[in-house]
Motif scaffolding. Structure first.
Motif, PDB file in Angstrom:
ATOM      1  N   LEU A  37     -34.960 -28.118   3.742  1.00  0.00           N
ATOM      2  CA  LEU A  37     -35.152 -26.715   3.149  1.00  0.00           C
ATOM      3  C   LEU A  37     -33.614 -25.884   3.870  1.00  0.00           C
ATOM      4  O   LEU A  37     -33.028 -25.128   3.151  1.00  0.00           O
ATOM      5  CB  LEU A  37     -36.171 -25.957   3.595  1.00  0.00           C
ATOM      6  N   ILE A  38     -33.687 -26.357   5.187  1.00  0.00           N
ATOM      7  CA  ILE A  38     -32.365 -25.661   5.825  1.00  0.00           C
ATOM      8  C   ILE A  38     -31.339 -26.199   5.174  1.00  0.00           C
ATOM      9  O   ILE A  38     -30.248 -25.459   4.775  1.00  0.00           O
ATOM     10  CB  ILE A  38     -32.738 -25.887   7.380  1.00  0.00           C
ATOM     11  N   ARG A  39     -31.053 -27.432   4.693  1.00  0.00           N
ATOM     12  CA  ARG A  39     -29.608 -27.916   4.467  1.00  0.00           C
ATOM     13  C   ARG A  39     -29.473 -27.292   2.984  1.00  0.00           C
ATOM     14  O   ARG A  39     -28.457 -26.857   2.715  1.00  0.00           O
ATOM     15  CB  ARG A  39     -29.566 -29.535   4.268  1.00  0.00           C
ATOM     16  N   ASP A  40     -30.507 -27.162   2.274  1.00  0.00           N
ATOM     17  CA  ASP A  40     -30.248 -26.683   1.078  1.00  0.00           C
ATOM     18  C   ASP A  40     -29.943 -25.103   0.917  1.00  0.00           C
ATOM     19  O   ASP A  40     -29.191 -24.879   0.125  1.00  0.00           O
ATOM     20  CB  ASP A  40     -31.564 -26.904  -0.055  1.00  0.00           C
ATOM     21  N   ASP A  41     -30.646 -24.617   1.890  1.00  0.00           N
ATOM     22  CA  ASP A  41     -30.447 -23.159   1.963  1.00  0.00           C
ATOM     23  C   ASP A  41     -28.817 -22.950   2.346  1.00  0.00           C
ATOM     24  O   ASP A  41     -28.092 -22.236   1.804  1.00  0.00           O
ATOM     25  CB  ASP A  41     -31.152 -22.515   3.051  1.00  0.00           C
ATOM     26  N   PHE A  42     -28.265 -23.793   3.511  1.00  0.00           N
ATOM     27  CA  PHE A  42     -27.070 -23.892   3.845  1.00  0.00           C
ATOM     28  C   PHE A  42     -26.173 -24.027   2.885  1.00  0.00           C
ATOM     29  O   PHE A  42     -24.997 -23.344   2.547  1.00  0.00           O
ATOM     30  CB  PHE A  42     -26.690 -24.915   4.895  1.00  0.00           C
ATOM     31  N   ASP A  43     -26.252 -25.070   1.791  1.00  0.00           N
ATOM     32  CA  ASP A  43     -25.398 -25.597   0.674  1.00  0.00           C
ATOM     33  C   ASP A  43     -25.394 -24.327  -0.310  1.00  0.00           C
ATOM     34  O   ASP A  43     -24.189 -24.140  -0.803  1.00  0.00           O
ATOM     35  CB  ASP A  43     -26.074 -26.689  -0.108  1.00  0.00           C
ATOM     36  N   GLU A  44     -26.503 -23.726  -0.368  1.00  0.00           N
ATOM     37  CA  GLU A  44     -26.399 -22.553  -1.299  1.00  0.00           C
ATOM     38  C   GLU A  44     -25.596 -21.400  -0.895  1.00  0.00           C
ATOM     39  O   GLU A  44     -24.963 -20.728  -1.805  1.00  0.00           O
ATOM     40  CB  GLU A  44     -27.955 -22.222  -1.828  1.00  0.00           C
ATOM     41  N   ARG A  45     -25.917 -21.012   0.379  1.00  0.00           N
ATOM     42  CA  ARG A  45     -25.106 -20.052   1.019  1.00  0.00           C
ATOM     43  C   ARG A  45     -23.630 -20.342   1.163  1.00  0.00           C
ATOM     44  O   ARG A  45     -22.660 -19.435   0.807  1.00  0.00           O
ATOM     45  CB  ARG A  45     -25.412 -19.783   2.530  1.00  0.00           C
ATOM     46  N   PHE A  46     -23.174 -21.626   1.221  1.00  0.00           N
ATOM     47  CA  PHE A  46     -21.700 -22.084   1.262  1.00  0.00           C
ATOM     48  C   PHE A  46     -21.205 -21.888   0.078  1.00  0.00           C
ATOM     49  O   PHE A  46     -20.146 -21.513  -0.193  1.00  0.00           O
ATOM     50  CB  PHE A  46     -21.712 -23.599   1.876  1.00  0.00           C
ATOM     51  N   LYS A  47     -22.015 -22.433  -1.181  1.00  0.00           N
ATOM     52  CA  LYS A  47     -21.474 -22.431  -2.440  1.00  0.00           C
ATOM     53  C   LYS A  47     -21.247 -20.941  -2.758  1.00  0.00           C
ATOM     54  O   LYS A  47     -19.894 -20.418  -3.304  1.00  0.00           O
ATOM     55  CB  LYS A  47     -22.332 -22.959  -3.337  1.00  0.00           C
ATOM     56  N   THR A  48     -21.908 -20.009  -2.280  1.00  0.00           N
ATOM     57  CA  THR A  48     -21.914 -18.680  -2.751  1.00  0.00           C
ATOM     58  C   THR A  48     -20.714 -18.034  -1.992  1.00  0.00           C
ATOM     59  O   THR A  48     -19.848 -17.302  -2.648  1.00  0.00           O
ATOM     60  CB  THR A  48     -23.033 -17.967  -2.456  1.00  0.00           C
ATOM     61  N   SER A  49     -20.551 -18.586  -0.683  1.00  0.00           N
ATOM     62  CA  SER A  49     -19.462 -18.156   0.010  1.00  0.00           C
ATOM     63  C   SER A  49     -17.898 -18.328  -0.682  1.00  0.00           C
ATOM     64  O   SER A  49     -17.027 -17.828  -0.567  1.00  0.00           O
ATOM     65  CB  SER A  49     -19.489 -18.476   1.442  1.00  0.00           C
ATOM     66  N   VAL A  50     -17.937 -19.701  -1.076  1.00  0.00           N
ATOM     67  CA  VAL A  50     -16.816 -20.324  -1.482  1.00  0.00           C
ATOM     68  C   VAL A  50     -16.508 -19.330  -2.984  1.00  0.00           C
ATOM     69  O   VAL A  50     -15.186 -19.102  -3.195  1.00  0.00           O
ATOM     70  CB  VAL A  50     -16.561 -21.521  -1.886  1.00  0.00           C
ATOM     71  N   GLU A  51     -17.671 -19.187  -3.633  1.00  0.00           N
ATOM     72  CA  GLU A  51     -17.374 -18.392  -5.099  1.00  0.00           C
ATOM     73  C   GLU A  51     -16.920 -17.089  -4.853  1.00  0.00           C
ATOM     74  O   GLU A  51     -15.774 -16.675  -5.425  1.00  0.00           O
ATOM     75  CB  GLU A  51     -18.638 -18.462  -5.900  1.00  0.00           C
ATOM     76  N   GLU A  52     -17.134 -16.385  -3.852  1.00  0.00           N
ATOM     77  CA  GLU A  52     -16.903 -14.964  -3.534  1.00  0.00           C
ATOM     78  C   GLU A  52     -15.605 -14.962  -2.784  1.00  0.00           C
ATOM     79  O   GLU A  52     -14.527 -14.015  -3.121  1.00  0.00           O
ATOM     80  CB  GLU A  52     -17.773 -14.398  -2.382  1.00  0.00           C
ATOM     81  N   THR A  53     -15.165 -15.900  -2.175  1.00  0.00           N
ATOM     82  CA  THR A  53     -13.814 -15.974  -1.476  1.00  0.00           C
ATOM     83  C   THR A  53     -12.808 -16.325  -2.860  1.00  0.00           C
ATOM     84  O   THR A  53     -11.725 -15.628  -2.870  1.00  0.00           O
ATOM     85  CB  THR A  53     -13.640 -17.156  -0.674  1.00  0.00           C
ATOM     86  N   GLU A  54     -13.093 -17.338  -3.676  1.00  0.00           N
ATOM     87  CA  GLU A  54     -12.276 -17.556  -5.041  1.00  0.00           C
ATOM     88  C   GLU A  54     -12.066 -16.406  -5.862  1.00  0.00           C
ATOM     89  O   GLU A  54     -11.003 -15.959  -6.286  1.00  0.00           O
ATOM     90  CB  GLU A  54     -12.865 -18.630  -5.948  1.00  0.00           C
ATOM     91  N   LYS A  55     -13.276 -15.666  -5.596  1.00  0.00           N
ATOM     92  CA  LYS A  55     -12.938 -14.065  -6.479  1.00  0.00           C
ATOM     93  C   LYS A  55     -12.239 -13.168  -6.108  1.00  0.00           C
ATOM     94  O   LYS A  55     -11.331 -12.480  -6.642  1.00  0.00           O
ATOM     95  CB  LYS A  55     -14.377 -13.670  -6.799  1.00  0.00           C
ATOM     96  N   PHE A  56     -12.089 -13.276  -4.288  1.00  0.00           N
ATOM     97  CA  PHE A  56     -11.372 -12.298  -3.802  1.00  0.00           C
ATOM     98  C   PHE A  56      -9.900 -12.457  -3.870  1.00  0.00           C
ATOM     99  O   PHE A  56      -9.054 -11.649  -4.095  1.00  0.00           O
ATOM    100  CB  PHE A  56     -11.857 -12.108  -2.372  1.00  0.00           C
ATOM    101  N   TYR A  57      -9.498 -13.976  -3.568  1.00  0.00           N
ATOM    102  CA  TYR A  57      -8.215 -14.452  -3.417  1.00  0.00           C
ATOM    103  C   TYR A  57      -7.769 -14.988  -5.049  1.00  0.00           C
ATOM    104  O   TYR A  57      -6.389 -15.491  -4.929  1.00  0.00           O
ATOM    105  CB  TYR A  57      -7.956 -15.403  -2.343  1.00  0.00           C
ATOM    106  N   GLY A  58      -8.701 -15.366  -5.603  1.00  0.00           N
ATOM    107  CA  GLY A  58      -8.230 -16.055  -6.850  1.00  0.00           C
ATOM    108  C   GLY A  58      -8.266 -17.461  -6.817  1.00  0.00           C
ATOM    109  O   GLY A  58      -7.996 -17.898  -5.730  1.00  0.00           O
ATOM    110  N   ALA A  59      -8.751 -18.213  -7.700  1.00  0.00           N
ATOM    111  CA  ALA A  59      -8.826 -19.543  -7.741  1.00  0.00           C
ATOM    112  C   ALA A  59      -7.382 -20.414  -7.443  1.00  0.00           C
ATOM    113  O   ALA A  59      -6.556 -19.886  -8.325  1.00  0.00           O
ATOM    114  CB  ALA A  59      -9.738 -20.207  -8.788  1.00  0.00           C
ATOM    115  N   ALA A  60      -7.303 -21.341  -6.854  1.00  0.00           N
ATOM    116  CA  ALA A  60      -6.038 -22.197  -6.442  1.00  0.00           C
ATOM    117  C   ALA A  60      -5.508 -22.682  -7.524  1.00  0.00           C
ATOM    118  O   ALA A  60      -6.315 -23.222  -8.196  1.00  0.00           O
ATOM    119  CB  ALA A  60      -6.140 -22.931  -4.871  1.00  0.00           C
TER     120      ALA A  60
END
Length: 60
Positions: A37-60
């Protein structure tokens, strides 16, 4: 951080599979489920963080 009890009802087949996975890692079923559960929660939070970063900076 404190702990709280979570009770689950699962069928015998799933419990047997969980016991097998936990045994391979030398863990209890409880520890195996919590770590999963902890690993899945981290994976989900990491994915969301990457998506938000891509929105902010634009996808490479």
């Amino acid at each position: 951080m404190g702990s709280t009890v979570l009770s689950l009802r699962i069928d015998g087949e799933l419990l047997d599979r969980l016991k097998g996975h936990a045994a391979k890692r030398g863990m209890s079923v409880q520890d195996y489920v919590v770590r999963t559960l902890i690993r899945d929660d981290f994976d989900e939070r990491f994915k969301t963080s990457v998506e938000e970063t891509e929105k902010f900076y634009g996808a490479a």
